[in-house]
Design an enzyme around this catalytic site. Structure first.
Site, mmCIF file in Angstrom:
data_model
loop_
_atom_site.group_PDB
_atom_site.id
_atom_site.type_symbol
_atom_site.label_atom_id
_atom_site.label_comp_id
_atom_site.label_asym_id
_atom_site.label_seq_id
_atom_site.Cartn_x
_atom_site.Cartn_y
_atom_site.Cartn_z
ATOM 1 N N CYS A 12 0.855 -1.196 0.000
ATOM 2 C CA CYS A 12 0.000 0.000 0.000
ATOM 3 C C CYS A 12 0.889 1.243 0.000
ATOM 4 C CB CYS A 12 -0.872 -0.010 1.244
ATOM 5 S SG CYS A 12 0.123 -0.049 2.739
ATOM 6 N N GLU A 123 -0.132 -1.574 15.808
ATOM 7 C CA GLU A 123 -1.034 -0.442 15.527
ATOM 8 C C GLU A 123 -2.080 -0.294 16.639
ATOM 9 O OE1 GLU A 123 -3.104 -0.322 11.662
ATOM 10 O OE2 GLU A 123 -4.727 0.657 12.747
ATOM 11 N N THR A 158 -6.801 -0.499 11.174
ATOM 12 C CA THR A 158 -7.002 -0.157 9.757
ATOM 13 C C THR A 158 -7.040 -1.372 8.827
ATOM 14 O OG1 THR A 158 -4.619 0.133 9.538
ATOM 15 C CG2 THR A 158 -5.920 2.122 9.937
ATOM 16 N N ASN A 218 -2.304 -8.549 8.010
ATOM 17 C CA ASN A 218 -3.256 -8.333 6.908
ATOM 18 C C ASN A 218 -3.138 -9.444 5.866
ATOM 19 O OD1 ASN A 218 -1.989 -7.194 4.247
ATOM 20 N ND2 ASN A 218 -0.797 -6.321 5.920
HETATM 21 S S1 SF4 Z 1 -3.298 2.198 7.168
HETATM 22 FE FE1 SF4 Z 1 -1.722 0.609 7.064
HETATM 23 S S2 SF4 Z 1 -2.460 -0.825 5.493
HETATM 24 FE FE2 SF4 Z 1 -3.641 1.075 5.270
HETATM 25 S S3 SF4 Z 1 -2.574 2.318 3.727
HETATM 26 FE FE3 SF4 Z 1 -1.769 2.912 5.716
HETATM 27 S S4 SF4 Z 1 0.011 1.624 6.093
HETATM 28 FE FE4 SF4 Z 1 -1.169 0.679 4.444
#
Ligand code: SF4
Length: 281
Positions: A12, A123, A158, A218
């Site tokens: 990402c 996180e 997230t 994830n």
């Molecule tokens: S929140 Fe985490 S998974 Fe989503 S775009 Fe940002 S770094 Fe990537």
């Protein structure tokens, strides 16, 4: 055998940006990343080879510059880094900041803070460390164990699957019918896109290969999501882990990858699958 890729897969923008910041800062001066930048052994090894340190314990950091990863940290931890006199290299993903702001506004409005996520995930730790009273839930049993509050303020890690999040919020509302439930959907767009694309891919394929680190949350969530649609799903970190007996000549094989998986790993897996002729050399 036909090989197709998911419409959305792999790294990402949050991880890409953090990685390129680590590489550019690490080339300029000694740098320590506070915790793992991504849960992918190949990426971590490349950072180590570039002379960039990874250190989970702040007290063990020996460089002036300290990088906060895309996963983000609590205000409390950020203050501790500053108090030790470090220069902070901030790589927290903007979409993690969105989750932090949502939780703060819900808590400040007096709602009991709840995070849908995995206890102990970096996180989630960053989200709840400033709210010792916060609850972290990942299952209906976790919600059943909560005590009654007049109102709940709910955000999500997230990278949680949207289907799980919706079902847990519904369960919370059923469990406490006379409480107010204020929900902020903070699952990030790249996660939603990868989950949706994985479900579509699973519906089109007889077998799916998910590329990503074994410790990547994830990536594991992608595997679980796909398994509900396609039983023949396998996770590999590298092309060398592909096994001949997973595949048949008439298979349609799908490829997807977690948000911490580098492009080169996906391409290597795809190349090996496309070169498959009933065996691997
Ligand atoms: S929140 Fe985490 S998974 Fe989503 S775009 Fe940002 S770094 Fe990537």
């Amino acid at each position: 055998m036909t090989v197709i890729r998911a419409h959305h897969l792999g790294m990402c923008f949050g991880v890409r940006d953090a990685l390129s910041l680590a590489q550019s800062e690490g080339a300029r001066r000694p740098l320590t990343i506070l915790g793992e930048l991504v849960h992918n052994p190949t990426v971590l090894e490349n950072l180590r080879k570039a002379g960039i340190h990874t250190e989970p314990e702040l007290s063990a950091v020996r460089t002036e510059a300290v990088m906060i990863t895309a996963h983000g940290v609590s205000d409390r931890r950020l203050a501790a880094v500053r108090e030790r006199g470090h220069q902070i290299v901030e790589a927290t993903c903007p979409l993690v900041h969105v989750a932090h702001r949502a939780l703060r506004s819900l808590a400040e409005a007096g709602h009991h803070p709840v995070v849908i996520g995995r206890k102990g995930h970096v996180e989630v730790n960053g989200l709840v460390e400033d709210y010792p009273e916060a609850s972290v839930v990942l299952s209906e049993a976790d919600i059943d164990a909560l005590r009654w509050r007049s109102s709940f303020g709910v955000v999500t890690q997230t990278t949680q699957p949207v289907t799980r999040v919706r079902s847990l919020v519904d369960h919370l509302r059923r469990r406490f019918p006379d409480s107010a439930v204020h929900f902020r959907d903070t699952v990030c767009l790249p996660t939603k896109q990868r989950q949706e694309a994985a479900i579509q891919l699973a519906g089109e394929c007889s077998v799916v290969i998910v590329v990503g680190g074994q410790r990547s949350n994830n990536t594991r969530e992608l595997v679980d999501t796909i398994r509900r649609v396609c039983a023949r799903v396998h996770q590999v970190e590298t092309a060398g882990e592909l096994q001949v007996d997973w595949l048949r000549a008439d298979d349609t094989v799908g490829i997807t990858a977690g948000t911490s998986t580098p492009d080169a790993q996906i391409e290597a897996v795809e190349a090996r699958l496309r070169g498959w002729d009933g065996r691997y050399s």
